[in-house]
Design a protein around this motif. Sequence first.
Motif, PDB file in Angstrom:
ATOM      1  N   ARG A   1      12.569 -15.350 -32.940  1.00  0.00           N
ATOM      2  CA  ARG A   1      12.850 -14.039 -33.557  1.00  0.00           C
ATOM      3  C   ARG A   1      11.596 -13.530 -34.277  1.00  0.00           C
ATOM      4  O   ARG A   1      11.213 -12.375 -34.129  1.00  0.00           O
ATOM      5  CB  ARG A   1      14.028 -14.179 -34.534  1.00  0.00           C
ATOM      6  CG  ARG A   1      14.582 -12.845 -35.034  1.00  0.00           C
ATOM      7  CD  ARG A   1      15.460 -13.035 -36.242  1.00  0.00           C
ATOM      8  NE  ARG A   1      14.780 -13.647 -37.382  1.00  0.00           N
ATOM      9  CZ  ARG A   1      13.894 -13.038 -38.159  1.00  0.00           C
ATOM     10  NH1 ARG A   1      13.558 -11.783 -37.916  1.00  0.00           N
ATOM     11  NH2 ARG A   1      13.313 -13.678 -39.171  1.00  0.00           N
ATOM     12  N   VAL A   2      10.951 -14.445 -35.031  1.00  0.00           N
ATOM     13  CA  VAL A   2       9.736 -14.038 -35.759  1.00  0.00           C
ATOM     14  C   VAL A   2       8.684 -13.532 -34.764  1.00  0.00           C
ATOM     15  O   VAL A   2       8.017 -12.530 -35.005  1.00  0.00           O
ATOM     16  CB  VAL A   2       9.175 -15.234 -36.575  1.00  0.00           C
ATOM     17  CG1 VAL A   2       7.805 -14.909 -37.140  1.00  0.00           C
ATOM     18  CG2 VAL A   2      10.137 -15.596 -37.693  1.00  0.00           C
TER      19      VAL A   2
ATOM     20  N   ASP B   1       4.344  -7.983 -39.596  1.00  0.00           N
ATOM     21  CA  ASP B   1       5.227  -7.957 -40.776  1.00  0.00           C
ATOM     22  C   ASP B   1       5.894  -9.310 -40.980  1.00  0.00           C
ATOM     23  O   ASP B   1       5.959  -9.822 -42.093  1.00  0.00           O
ATOM     24  CB  ASP B   1       6.323  -6.884 -40.583  1.00  0.00           C
ATOM     25  CG  ASP B   1       5.735  -5.491 -40.763  1.00  0.00           C
ATOM     26  OD1 ASP B   1       4.632  -5.399 -41.332  1.00  0.00           O
ATOM     27  OD2 ASP B   1       6.368  -4.509 -40.305  1.00  0.00           O
ATOM     28  N   GLU B   2       6.399  -9.851 -39.878  1.00  0.00           N
ATOM     29  CA  GLU B   2       7.112 -11.143 -39.960  1.00  0.00           C
ATOM     30  C   GLU B   2       6.159 -12.252 -40.418  1.00  0.00           C
ATOM     31  O   GLU B   2       6.528 -13.080 -41.235  1.00  0.00           O
ATOM     32  CB  GLU B   2       7.700 -11.520 -38.587  1.00  0.00           C
ATOM     33  CG  GLU B   2       8.858 -10.656 -38.133  1.00  0.00           C
ATOM     34  CD  GLU B   2      10.103 -10.813 -39.006  1.00  0.00           C
ATOM     35  OE1 GLU B   2      10.201 -11.827 -39.730  1.00  0.00           O
ATOM     36  OE2 GLU B   2      10.961  -9.915 -38.978  1.00  0.00           O
TER      37      GLU B   2
ATOM     38  N   ARG C   1       5.466  -5.225 -35.857  1.00  0.00           N
ATOM     39  CA  ARG C   1       6.636  -5.995 -36.309  1.00  0.00           C
ATOM     40  C   ARG C   1       6.265  -7.463 -36.490  1.00  0.00           C
ATOM     41  O   ARG C   1       6.634  -8.098 -37.478  1.00  0.00           O
ATOM     42  CB  ARG C   1       7.755  -5.887 -35.264  1.00  0.00           C
ATOM     43  CG  ARG C   1       8.499  -4.575 -35.349  1.00  0.00           C
ATOM     44  CD  ARG C   1       9.828  -4.692 -34.632  1.00  0.00           C
ATOM     45  NE  ARG C   1      10.335  -3.372 -34.355  1.00  0.00           N
ATOM     46  CZ  ARG C   1      10.788  -2.961 -33.194  1.00  0.00           C
ATOM     47  NH1 ARG C   1      10.817  -3.774 -32.169  1.00  0.00           N
ATOM     48  NH2 ARG C   1      11.241  -1.740 -33.028  1.00  0.00           N
TER      49      ARG C   1
ATOM     50  N   LYS D   1       5.557 -11.954 -44.072  1.00  0.00           N
ATOM     51  CA  LYS D   1       6.703 -12.451 -44.851  1.00  0.00           C
ATOM     52  C   LYS D   1       6.622 -13.982 -44.954  1.00  0.00           C
ATOM     53  O   LYS D   1       6.765 -14.555 -46.024  1.00  0.00           O
ATOM     54  CB  LYS D   1       7.996 -12.033 -44.135  1.00  0.00           C
ATOM     55  CG  LYS D   1       8.925 -11.302 -45.096  1.00  0.00           C
ATOM     56  CD  LYS D   1      10.324 -11.060 -44.678  1.00  0.00           C
ATOM     57  CE  LYS D   1      10.670 -10.522 -43.387  1.00  0.00           C
ATOM     58  NZ  LYS D   1      11.972 -10.352 -42.973  1.00  0.00           N
TER      59      LYS D   1
ATOM     60  N   GLN E   1       9.140 -12.065 -32.115  1.00  0.00           N
ATOM     61  CA  GLN E   1       9.646 -10.862 -31.411  1.00  0.00           C
ATOM     62  C   GLN E   1      10.027 -11.141 -29.951  1.00  0.00           C
ATOM     63  O   GLN E   1       9.806 -10.301 -29.079  1.00  0.00           O
ATOM     64  CB  GLN E   1       8.598  -9.729 -31.452  1.00  0.00           C
ATOM     65  CG  GLN E   1       8.086  -9.367 -32.809  1.00  0.00           C
ATOM     66  CD  GLN E   1       9.198  -8.817 -33.697  1.00  0.00           C
ATOM     67  OE1 GLN E   1       9.858  -7.844 -33.342  1.00  0.00           O
ATOM     68  NE2 GLN E   1       9.425  -9.473 -34.814  1.00  0.00           N
TER      69      GLN E   1
END
Length: 845
Positions: free
Chosen positions: A708-709, A777-778, A774, A781, A711
């Motif tokens: 998921r991280v 961003d991940e 995206r 984080k 993408q």
Amino acid sequence: MASMASVSWAPPLALAPALLLVQRWRLWLRKLRAKAVAVWPTWPPPPELLLRKGFAVSLLAALLLLLWVARSPGKNFLEDEEMLAWVRKEQEKRRSKLEDLLQQIPVSRLAQQVPPLRPFLTSGGLPVNDREAEEAAKEAVVVAAKFQITANSVSEAAEDLAKAQPGAALAAEGLACAAALAALELKSAPEEALQQRVAEAEEFTMLVQSRLSRGRARDVWRLYAEPLASAERILRQRRLEQWRCVARLLWRFKTTLPFVALSSVLSMVLGAFSAMRYHYQASVINLAKEAVTSSSGPARAKHGMQEAIGAMVVSEMILQLAEFARGRLTLRGKTKVVQELKVALFGALLRQDLEYLEQCDLWQLRSLIGSCGTTISQVVDFPATLLEAAVRLFTAVLALGRQNGRLAAFLGVMLPARFLLSQALQHCEERLEQSALPDFKGQINSCWSCLVQPASLRTMRAFAREPHELKTFTRFLQVHEELQQRKILIFRLMQPLQALLEHALEIGTLWYGGRLALRGDMDFGELSSAVLVATGAFDGARFAQAAAANVSRQALGPLAQMAQLLARRPRIGLDHSPWSSMPKPEDVRWTLDFQEVTFSYQQRGVEVLKGLSFQVREGEFLGILGTTGSGKSTVLSLMLRLYEPTSGRILLDGREIKDYNPLWLRYHIGFVSQDLVLCNRTVRENLLYGVAEAAEVVGDAAAKEALRVAQCEETFFNTEAFPNLWHTDVGVGGSDLSGGEKQRLAVARAIVKKPKLLILDEATSALDEISQARLQDEIEKLRKEEGMTVICVAHRLSNLARADRLLVLQEGRLVEEGSPAELHQRDGVFAEYARAHQAFLQDPS
Ligand SMILES: Nc1ncnc2c1ncn2[C@@H]1O[C@H](COP(=O)(O)OP(=O)(O)OP(=O)(O)O)[C@@H](O)[C@H]1O
């Protein structure tokens, strides 16, 4: 009525020709039988028939006819204009490659500057005395030091040309230049590379000897003889160590020693009994003769004959039993050792430095390990084979000596003579095989390489190269087949000569025995048995020679190579320092400190990093950018300890990185490389590749979280595109995935390890801008939550938008360092990049 008559007469009429034919056949067969019966008593033909002039002439004519038939069939390709033009083009390609190399290296330039070299390079021969040649070589060495072209690359290019165009003068010039470079390399090689250099120089000597005339070869040799001799002196001291390696390797087979000893004893039994077979056969002949001539009559001979036949049966049974037992014993002894050795060799190969592996022919090493069973068999079986042959020979000679000392002495001279003659014939065959035809064999592989690798397969399609590749393949094959035909012809000519030699010696023994018999020094029975026993002796010698040749030709080289591989200590040892002595990753401050680091790749020798100093702080996002080839990826490789810096230090948490266990270090670093390659396994297996005991340590939930991280969870769980979900195979090197899918999976593979340091080398270049943002961003984080340090190399500035600090490299040097805002203000290289990027955003046309 007419129709009835035709019906009743038709079958007999139809049978008539068949009956006639049968009758003819019978007559013909009868004649043939009569002829055969007439010839039968004269077969085998009497010697005088074979010695008639007419017969000899017909035999010669038949031989010539056979040779003519054996000639390479069809039209010689060199008579085909189109083919000839193609061959010339291929020769030209190799010629221009060698010319380009020669123009760059100083030896050809030196030909103008150093008078002694000039005549050699331009006309042939080196009419100088040893001192001048030595001076020339020294000067060549000094000037060539500035260049990066190796003796190997020049001699390879020269060899390629010599093969494609036998006798090309430029190839000889190339070899001369390579000789000067070899001298350079031998003089300047560090001690650990000396062995490799000397091996290359020795190979090169063989090349020179096979390709150049004797005089020219001597001249070339003079150019590098002195440095080679001094290098060899150093190596001789180290050779002792090498022997220790081979001894250690052989010591690995200690468990086979009882089996070897037992099978050797059995071999002696085998050798003795197989020689006795001839002895008993001879006894039967003697007894038969005795039965006819002796006064005691056939009764005594009959008894003796029964005993001899009985002994033959018993010895035959012992032979077969011993053979069976020996086979079982050697197999039991070898299997375990071979298995252990294969594991040790594979382990040794895995342990080697990347630098070493990059220079190795890994296919060759793979086949070395794969065939180590055969090599070991040859070595382990050799003592038994040799003992068997020696005992067989000894028994035969003993039996012969007891019968007739002179004949035994005659054999004692003939056996070594036969050995020497067959060696000479073999040498002659090798010289003849140095054909004058072009040889493009190695090139056929290059045609195959386009086909068997998915990436090059696509390139071939995209460039519509199929017809060209087919044509090239056909041509290479044609030339190769022509050469093969010639080699086969030489082999077919030499084989009968070898056989003739062997039989001539047996005939010679018979001749000498016959003379002894005629002089009354030997009687009929002794002669006939001597011939049989001598055959046994010859068999023994032939057997021993073949075994020794097999071991020396096929086994010793690979054995030495195995010993070297096992003894080779990598610079970056995987167990140095032990993993158990490593701190917990959370106890380490993940800061890196490069201090005056320089580095050059061994195979090229050019300095790629030049005194590089910078720091990476824990938890920061460091961006690295710079021109192509400025050394960015090399910096990352050094962080992973894939290579060792040539000079300078790299510290992790204040301690030299070389004090950390490399496996431990790499395990805690997540790395996404620029030239990433996935394994030919499923998506899931690739994802968990870097995690030890993946299934237990990382649950499915954590693995999906990594996807998921990166993408790509939705991608690999989209049943329309991936019906087998993450159990889908990715193909060779990931060839069944798109570029973006590959990159995202590679990022997920690095993240799933929860690394302390994440290194991204152009990791998102194939992603669209939105996915990339995206992903950034991940990662941000993750960095904030886990305190992970991130180092990112990128050409696209948007990748580095969130970087705390940036390093700008140029030609292996750090030219700028600071936060993006600081670098903007400095108006240097980075500001220029930023302006180009901005200009595109404002005016993409
Ligand atoms: N394995 C290797 N053997 C020999 N030379 C190498 C090797 N890898 C890289 N080089 C050379 O080292 C120099 C630096 O290469 P590197 O890959 O570090 O550059 P880079 O800055 O990452 O380039 P790019 O931006 O194109 O990826 C180049 O000249 C390259 O040809």
